[in-house]
Write a protein that holds these residues in place. Structure first.
Motif, PDB file in Angstrom:
ATOM      1  N   GLU A 136     -19.366  -6.600  33.376  1.00 38.65           N
ATOM      2  CA  GLU A 136     -18.509  -5.416  33.457  1.00 38.65           C
ATOM      3  C   GLU A 136     -17.091  -5.751  33.001  1.00 38.65           C
ATOM      4  O   GLU A 136     -16.465  -5.001  32.264  1.00 38.65           O
ATOM      5  CB  GLU A 136     -18.479  -4.908  34.897  1.00 38.65           C
ATOM      6  CG  GLU A 136     -18.926  -3.475  34.991  1.00 38.65           C
ATOM      7  CD  GLU A 136     -18.874  -2.940  36.398  1.00 38.65           C
ATOM      8  OE1 GLU A 136     -18.480  -3.660  37.328  1.00 38.65           O
ATOM      9  OE2 GLU A 136     -19.236  -1.781  36.559  1.00 38.65           O
ATOM     10  N   ARG A 137     -16.616  -6.920  33.453  1.00 35.34           N
ATOM     11  CA  ARG A 137     -15.266  -7.370  33.071  1.00 35.34           C
ATOM     12  C   ARG A 137     -15.225  -7.658  31.577  1.00 35.34           C
ATOM     13  O   ARG A 137     -14.283  -7.314  30.886  1.00 35.34           O
ATOM     14  CB  ARG A 137     -14.898  -8.638  33.822  1.00 35.34           C
ATOM     15  CG  ARG A 137     -14.098  -8.409  35.071  1.00 35.34           C
ATOM     16  CD  ARG A 137     -13.430  -9.680  35.539  1.00 35.34           C
ATOM     17  NE  ARG A 137     -14.355 -10.776  35.717  1.00 35.34           N
ATOM     18  CZ  ARG A 137     -15.027 -11.020  36.839  1.00 35.34           C
ATOM     19  NH1 ARG A 137     -14.863 -10.227  37.879  1.00 35.34           N
ATOM     20  NH2 ARG A 137     -15.856 -12.033  36.939  1.00 35.34           N
ATOM     21  N   LYS A 138     -16.280  -8.318  31.090  1.00 39.63           N
ATOM     22  CA  LYS A 138     -16.269  -8.755  29.698  1.00 39.63           C
ATOM     23  C   LYS A 138     -16.470  -7.603  28.712  1.00 39.63           C
ATOM     24  O   LYS A 138     -15.727  -7.474  27.744  1.00 39.63           O
ATOM     25  CB  LYS A 138     -17.357  -9.814  29.485  1.00 39.63           C
ATOM     26  CG  LYS A 138     -17.295 -10.440  28.110  1.00 39.63           C
ATOM     27  CD  LYS A 138     -18.150 -11.646  27.976  1.00 39.63           C
ATOM     28  CE  LYS A 138     -17.975 -12.222  26.574  1.00 39.63           C
ATOM     29  NZ  LYS A 138     -18.865 -13.342  26.345  1.00 39.63           N
ATOM     30  N   TYR A 139     -17.462  -6.800  28.935  1.00 42.36           N
ATOM     31  CA  TYR A 139     -17.808  -5.752  27.970  1.00 42.36           C
ATOM     32  C   TYR A 139     -17.305  -4.363  28.350  1.00 42.36           C
ATOM     33  O   TYR A 139     -17.278  -3.476  27.513  1.00 42.36           O
ATOM     34  CB  TYR A 139     -19.324  -5.684  27.774  1.00 42.36           C
ATOM     35  CG  TYR A 139     -19.934  -6.973  27.267  1.00 42.36           C
ATOM     36  CD1 TYR A 139     -19.500  -7.544  26.080  1.00 42.36           C
ATOM     37  CD2 TYR A 139     -20.949  -7.601  27.963  1.00 42.36           C
ATOM     38  CE1 TYR A 139     -20.048  -8.713  25.611  1.00 42.36           C
ATOM     39  CE2 TYR A 139     -21.515  -8.780  27.495  1.00 42.36           C
ATOM     40  CZ  TYR A 139     -21.060  -9.336  26.329  1.00 42.36           C
ATOM     41  OH  TYR A 139     -21.604 -10.498  25.869  1.00 42.36           O
ATOM     42  N   GLY A 140     -16.984  -4.181  29.634  1.00 43.26           N
ATOM     43  CA  GLY A 140     -16.540  -2.849  30.060  1.00 43.26           C
ATOM     44  C   GLY A 140     -17.702  -1.978  30.503  1.00 43.26           C
ATOM     45  O   GLY A 140     -17.522  -0.823  30.830  1.00 43.26           O
ATOM     46  N   TYR A 141     -18.902  -2.492  30.467  1.00 42.84           N
ATOM     47  CA  TYR A 141     -20.049  -1.733  30.962  1.00 42.84           C
ATOM     48  C   TYR A 141     -21.045  -2.711  31.584  1.00 42.84           C
ATOM     49  O   TYR A 141     -20.949  -3.916  31.384  1.00 42.84           O
ATOM     50  CB  TYR A 141     -20.730  -0.928  29.846  1.00 42.84           C
ATOM     51  CG  TYR A 141     -21.133  -1.732  28.628  1.00 42.84           C
ATOM     52  CD1 TYR A 141     -22.326  -2.443  28.612  1.00 42.84           C
ATOM     53  CD2 TYR A 141     -20.323  -1.778  27.493  1.00 42.84           C
ATOM     54  CE1 TYR A 141     -22.697  -3.180  27.500  1.00 42.84           C
ATOM     55  CE2 TYR A 141     -20.684  -2.507  26.385  1.00 42.84           C
ATOM     56  CZ  TYR A 141     -21.872  -3.203  26.390  1.00 42.84           C
ATOM     57  OH  TYR A 141     -22.238  -3.933  25.298  1.00 42.84           O
ATOM     58  N   ARG A 142     -21.989  -2.134  32.328  1.00 40.34           N
ATOM     59  CA  ARG A 142     -22.973  -2.974  33.009  1.00 40.34           C
ATOM     60  C   ARG A 142     -24.122  -3.323  32.065  1.00 40.34           C
ATOM     61  O   ARG A 142     -24.751  -2.429  31.504  1.00 40.34           O
ATOM     62  CB  ARG A 142     -23.545  -2.254  34.230  1.00 40.34           C
ATOM     63  CG  ARG A 142     -22.576  -2.209  35.368  1.00 40.34           C
ATOM     64  CD  ARG A 142     -23.255  -1.671  36.608  1.00 40.34           C
ATOM     65  NE  ARG A 142     -22.288  -1.683  37.704  1.00 40.34           N
ATOM     66  CZ  ARG A 142     -22.629  -1.509  38.960  1.00 40.34           C
ATOM     67  NH1 ARG A 142     -23.885  -1.298  39.288  1.00 40.34           N
ATOM     68  NH2 ARG A 142     -21.718  -1.541  39.896  1.00 40.34           N
TER      69      ARG A 142
ATOM     70  N   ILE B 105     -12.917   2.322  27.954  1.00 38.08           N
ATOM     71  CA  ILE B 105     -13.501   1.099  27.391  1.00 38.08           C
ATOM     72  C   ILE B 105     -13.068   0.848  25.932  1.00 38.08           C
ATOM     73  O   ILE B 105     -13.158  -0.260  25.423  1.00 38.08           O
ATOM     74  CB  ILE B 105     -15.042   1.175  27.494  1.00 38.08           C
ATOM     75  CG1 ILE B 105     -15.688  -0.178  27.216  1.00 38.08           C
ATOM     76  CG2 ILE B 105     -15.603   2.235  26.616  1.00 38.08           C
ATOM     77  CD1 ILE B 105     -17.190  -0.169  27.381  1.00 38.08           C
ATOM     78  N   ASN B 108     -11.371  -2.303  24.773  1.00 36.19           N
ATOM     79  CA  ASN B 108     -12.009  -3.596  25.045  1.00 36.19           C
ATOM     80  C   ASN B 108     -12.567  -4.174  23.739  1.00 36.19           C
ATOM     81  O   ASN B 108     -13.483  -3.601  23.144  1.00 36.19           O
ATOM     82  CB  ASN B 108     -13.144  -3.399  26.062  1.00 36.19           C
ATOM     83  CG  ASN B 108     -13.727  -4.706  26.547  1.00 36.19           C
ATOM     84  OD1 ASN B 108     -13.645  -5.714  25.858  1.00 36.19           O
ATOM     85  ND2 ASN B 108     -14.308  -4.698  27.724  1.00 36.19           N
ATOM     86  N   ASN B 110     -14.476  -6.509  23.197  1.00 34.89           N
ATOM     87  CA  ASN B 110     -15.890  -6.905  23.294  1.00 34.89           C
ATOM     88  C   ASN B 110     -16.839  -5.713  23.218  1.00 34.89           C
ATOM     89  O   ASN B 110     -18.049  -5.898  23.156  1.00 34.89           O
ATOM     90  CB  ASN B 110     -16.151  -7.659  24.593  1.00 34.89           C
ATOM     91  CG  ASN B 110     -15.510  -9.017  24.576  1.00 34.89           C
ATOM     92  OD1 ASN B 110     -15.591  -9.737  23.590  1.00 34.89           O
ATOM     93  ND2 ASN B 110     -14.839  -9.364  25.650  1.00 34.89           N
ATOM     94  N   HIS B 188     -11.972   2.503  33.574  1.00 35.47           N
ATOM     95  CA  HIS B 188     -12.189   1.219  34.241  1.00 35.47           C
ATOM     96  C   HIS B 188     -10.866   0.659  34.758  1.00 35.47           C
ATOM     97  O   HIS B 188      -9.840   0.788  34.079  1.00 35.47           O
ATOM     98  CB  HIS B 188     -12.807   0.219  33.246  1.00 35.47           C
ATOM     99  CG  HIS B 188     -14.061   0.734  32.613  1.00 35.47           C
ATOM    100  ND1 HIS B 188     -15.305   0.441  33.088  1.00 35.47           N
ATOM    101  CD2 HIS B 188     -14.251   1.565  31.554  1.00 35.47           C
ATOM    102  CE1 HIS B 188     -16.207   1.055  32.350  1.00 35.47           C
ATOM    103  NE2 HIS B 188     -15.595   1.741  31.412  1.00 35.47           N
ATOM    104  N   TYR B 199      -9.154  -5.885  31.299  1.00 33.80           N
ATOM    105  CA  TYR B 199     -10.088  -5.181  32.186  1.00 33.80           C
ATOM    106  C   TYR B 199     -10.401  -6.035  33.409  1.00 33.80           C
ATOM    107  O   TYR B 199     -10.700  -7.218  33.280  1.00 33.80           O
ATOM    108  CB  TYR B 199     -11.364  -4.808  31.433  1.00 33.80           C
ATOM    109  CG  TYR B 199     -11.100  -3.731  30.418  1.00 33.80           C
ATOM    110  CD1 TYR B 199     -11.293  -2.394  30.729  1.00 33.80           C
ATOM    111  CD2 TYR B 199     -10.606  -4.052  29.157  1.00 33.80           C
ATOM    112  CE1 TYR B 199     -11.000  -1.406  29.814  1.00 33.80           C
ATOM    113  CE2 TYR B 199     -10.320  -3.067  28.225  1.00 33.80           C
ATOM    114  CZ  TYR B 199     -10.523  -1.745  28.562  1.00 33.80           C
ATOM    115  OH  TYR B 199     -10.237  -0.771  27.653  1.00 33.80           O
ATOM    116  N   ARG B 201     -12.686  -5.033  35.906  1.00 31.52           N
ATOM    117  CA  ARG B 201     -14.083  -4.883  36.323  1.00 31.52           C
ATOM    118  C   ARG B 201     -14.854  -4.115  35.280  1.00 31.52           C
ATOM    119  O   ARG B 201     -14.311  -3.246  34.619  1.00 31.52           O
ATOM    120  CB  ARG B 201     -14.153  -4.128  37.643  1.00 31.52           C
ATOM    121  CG  ARG B 201     -14.828  -4.922  38.721  1.00 31.52           C
ATOM    122  CD  ARG B 201     -15.036  -4.072  39.937  1.00 31.52           C
ATOM    123  NE  ARG B 201     -15.990  -2.993  39.658  1.00 31.52           N
ATOM    124  CZ  ARG B 201     -16.146  -1.928  40.445  1.00 31.52           C
ATOM    125  NH1 ARG B 201     -15.413  -1.795  41.506  1.00 31.52           N
ATOM    126  NH2 ARG B 201     -17.020  -0.992  40.163  1.00 31.52           N
TER     127      ARG B 201
END
Lengths: 367, 201
Positions: A136-142, B105, B108, B110, B188, B199, B201
Motif C-alpha cells: 500500500e505504501r509502495k504502490y498506493g493500492y493493495r 495515487i 505515486n 510506482n 491516501h 505516501y 499507507r
C-alpha cells in the motif's frame, strides 16, 4: 474502324498510364492486406504475452505465499494452535461452536474478543505489515487484499481482516489446497473486502513435509491485469477486454460492469479457435481485434480467460491509407500529364506525316 | 485540534465531519472560518496557535496563503490538509513541507498507469499533471466506455451511471455499486517531504 494516328498514340499512352495506375492500386491494396495481417498477427503475440504476464504474476503471488509459509513466526503459531486443538475433547464440536459464534457476530458487524485476538496477534500484525501495508505504501493500492492462516483443522489462527466465518475446512479451496499444495481460484467478487480478485491458497508444511495448516490470500486482480496491460506496446486507440472462458467480462480498459455477460457482443462472437484476429465494428468504428486464451504458467493450468485486444482500423492501417491516397493523387497527375505528353508526341509524329501525305496528294494531282 | 476553513457549505461540511470523527476519540475541534475577502489570517491563527494540530481546507490559492501565514506565525504543531494541498503548486512551496495531506495515487511514481499518463501529459501540455486534470480525463473515459454502443442522451447517461461500474484509471480502481450516486476517487494518507508526496499507507 479506322483511327487517326494521333488518337492511336494518345490511346496507347493512356493505356500504359492506366495499367500503371491499376498496378499501383493493386499494390496498395495488397500492402493494406499485408499490413492488416502483420498488425493482426503481431497483436496476437501481444495478447499472448499479456496473458502470460498475468498468469506469471498470479503465480508470483503464489510463490510469495509459499515463501512466507516457511517463516518461523507463522510455523510456530500454527504449530502451537495445532497442539492446543489436539488437547481438546472434541475438535469438531469446538470448531463448530466457535464458527456459530463467529458467523453470528460477523453478520451483526461485531468484533468479538476472540476475533480481536486473531486480528492482533504477532502473526496477524506481521502479515498485515508485509502483505498489506508494505504494498500500500509502495504502490498506493493493495496488492494482497487480505491474508489469513488456518491450522490443520481449518480453524483461523491469524488474519489481517475479519473473515465471514471461522471454519474453513468445509470450503473447497481449503480442501484443494491441502490435497494439491496450492490453490488458485477464478476471479470473484469478495463481499467481505468489497473488491474483486483471485483467491490463492498455499499448504503450510513443516520441515518434515507434514501438514500444518493453510495460508490464504485474496489477490487484487485488476492491478495485475493493468500492470500487464501497461507493459505491452500498443496503439493510442488500443482497448483491452478480458473475459472468463464463458464470456463474462472481468476487465476492460473502459468502464465496465463486473461479470457482465458479453458472449453476444461482436468482439466475443468472432472468437474462434485458440487465437486469431478479425475486423468488426464496435461503437460505430471499424476495429481490428486480436484474441487468445490464457494457458497458465508452470504447474498453474490457467483459467482459460479470453483476452481481446482491439485497435481502430483507421489508426493501424494509417500508413496503407496514406499510401492509397498518394497513389490516387499521383495517378491522376500522371494521367493528365500522360494525356498532355501523348498529345505533344502524337502531334510531333503526325504533323510531318500529314504534311508528307498532303504533299503526296498535291504531287498526285499535278501528274 | 484547530480547523481553518472557508465560510461556505464545503468548509462547514468538513468541519462537521472533523467534529464527528474527533468526538469519538475525545478530541476537541476549535474552528475558525475564513470569509472570502479576508487575506490576513493573523487573528484566526493566533486563536489556534496552541493547538496540537490544525486542519486547513480551501482552494489552492487560499491554502498557499494559510501555509505561509502559519509559518510566519511560527505554528509548531502538525498541519493537516485536504487533497488540494497535494497539487504540485502547493507541494513545492517551502512552507508546506512536513504537512500531512490526503493525496490521490496519481503522484505515486510506482503507480505505472498514472506515471505513463503523466508523461504523455507533460509531452502534450509542457506542464506536470495534477489531479484536477486527471479527474476530467478519467470521467470522460468512464462516460465513453459506458456509452459505447449506446444512444448518447441524458436518459442514457443517467441509466449507465446508476447501473454501477468498475473503472481502472489514474486514480486506481473505482468500484461504483448500482444505485450509488457518488463516485469516490480514493485518497491516501501522505506527507509532503522535500517537495514531493510521500505516501504513508
Amino acid at each position: 474502324m479506322k483511327l487517326k494516328i494521333g488518337t492511336k498514340l494518345i490511346g496507347s499512352f493512356l493505356l500504359i498510364v492506366l495499367l500503371m495506375a491499376v498496378m499501383a492500386f493493386y499494390s496498395a491494396s495488397l500492402s493494406q492486406s499485408s499490413l492488416k495481417e502483420a498488425v493482426g498477427r503481431s497483436s496476437i503475440y501481444l495478447v499472448e504475452e499479456m496473458l502470460q504476464r498475468i498468469d506469471q504474476d498470479i503465480y508470483l503471488k503464489l510463490e510469495v505465499l509459499q515463501t512466507h509459509s516457511k517463516h518461523k513466526v507463522l510455523q510456530n503459531t500454527v504449530l502451537q494452535s495445532n497442539e492446543e486443538f489436539e488437547k481438546l475433547a472434541s475438535i469438531g464440536d469446538f470448531v463448530a461452536q466457535r464458527d456459530r459464534e463467529w458467523t453470528t457476530a460477523a453478520a451483526e458487524e461485531e468484533v468479538t474478543s476472540h476475533m480481536n485476538a486473531l486480528l492482533s496477534n504477532e502473526l496477524a500484525n506481521g502479515l498485515r505489515e508485509e502483505f498489506i501495508h508494505f504494498y500500500e505504501r509502495k504502490y498506493g493500492y493493495r496488492v494482497f487484499a487480505e491474508v489469513f492462516v488456518t491450522n490443520k483443522y481449518g480453524a483461523n489462527v491469524a488474519q489481517t481482516g475479519k473473515t465471514s466465518d471461522y471454519r474453513q475446512d468445509d470450503e473447497q479451496w481449503w480442501q484443494i489446497t491441502r490435497e494439491r499444495g496450492f490453490y488458485i481460484g477464478d476471479i470473484e467478487f469478495d463481499t467481505c473486502i468489497g473488491t474483486n480478485g483471485i483467491a490463492v491458497g498455499v499448504r503450510i508444511d513443516d520441515s518434515a513435509d507434514s501438514f500444518l495448516g493453510v495460508i490464504k490470500t485474496f489477490v487484487a486482480a485488476e492491478d495485475i491485469i493493468r500492470e500487464a496491460e501497461i507493459a505491452i506496446k500498443k496503439y493510442e486507440t488500443t482497448s483491452i477486454k478480458l473475459t472468463t472462458k464463458d464470456g463474462k467480462l472481468i476487465y476492460s480498459t473502459k468502464a465496465f460492469r463486473f461479470l457482465e455477460d458479453v458472449s453476444e457482443k461482436v468482439f466475443i462472437k468472432n472468437v474462434k479457435g485458440e487465437s486469431g484476429f478479425f475486423i468488426a465494428e464496435e461503437g460505430g468504428r471499424e476495429k481490428l481485434f486480436s484474441f487468445a486464451h490464457s494457458k497458465g504458467y508452470r504447474d498453474f493450468d490457467g483459467h482459460g480467460w479470453i483476452l481481446v485486444m482491439g485497435h481502430d482500423v483507421a489508426e493501424v492501417l494509417k500508413p496503407a491509407f496514406t499510401m492509397r491516397t498518394r497513389i490516387v493523387v499521383v495517378s491522376f497527375v500522371f494521367i493528365v500529364l500522360g494525356i498532355f505528353i501523348a498529345y505533344i508526341i502524337s502531334r510531333s509524329i503526325s504533323k510531318p506525316i500529314i504534311a508528307v501525305r498532303n504533299a503526296a496528294v498535291v504531287i498526285a494531282k499535278a501528274i | 485540534m484547530g480547523i481553518l476553513h472557508h465560510d461556505n457549505e464545503f468548509g462547514r461540511s468538513i468541519l462537521e465531519l472533523l467534529q464527528k470523527e474527533l468526538k469519538g476519540t475525545g478530541g476537541i475541534v476549535e474552528a475558525e472560518d475564513i470569509k472570502p475577502a479576508i487575506v490576513d489570517l493573523k487573528e484566526s491563527i493566533a486563536r489556534l496557535i496552541d493547538m496540537e494540530a490544525i486542519y486547513i481546507t480551501g482552494y489552492i490559492g487560499l491554502l498557499e496563503n494559510i501555509f505561509k501565514q502559519l509559518k510566519e506565525q511560527n505554528f509548531r504543531g502538525f498541519i493537516l490538509s485536504m487533497n488540494n494541498a497535494s497539487f504540485p503548486t502547493i507541494v513545492t512551496i517551502p512552507e508546506a513541507q512536513g504537512s500531512y495531506v490526503a493525496a490521490p495515487i496519481i503522484y505515486n511514481p510506482n503507480f505505472l498507469f498514472a506515471k505513463e499518463m503523466g508523461e504523455k501529459y507533460v509531452t502534450r501540455y509542457d506542464k506536470p499533471i495534477n489531479h484536477a486534470a486527471a479527474v476530467g480525463y478519467d470521467f470522460i473515459k468512464i462516460l465513453a466506455g459506458l456509452l459505447e454502443d449506446k444512444e448518447v442522451s441524458r436518459e442514457s447517461v443517467k441509466s449507465v451511471l446508476e447501473a454501477g461500474f468498475i473503472y481502472s484509471g489514474v486514480f486506481g480502481t473505482l468500484n461504483v455499486q448500482p444505485g450509488e450516486h457518488d463516485i469516490v476517487f480514493p485518497l491516501h494518507p501522505a506527507q509532503i517531504v522535500d517537495g514531493e508526496i510521500k505516501y504513508l499507507r
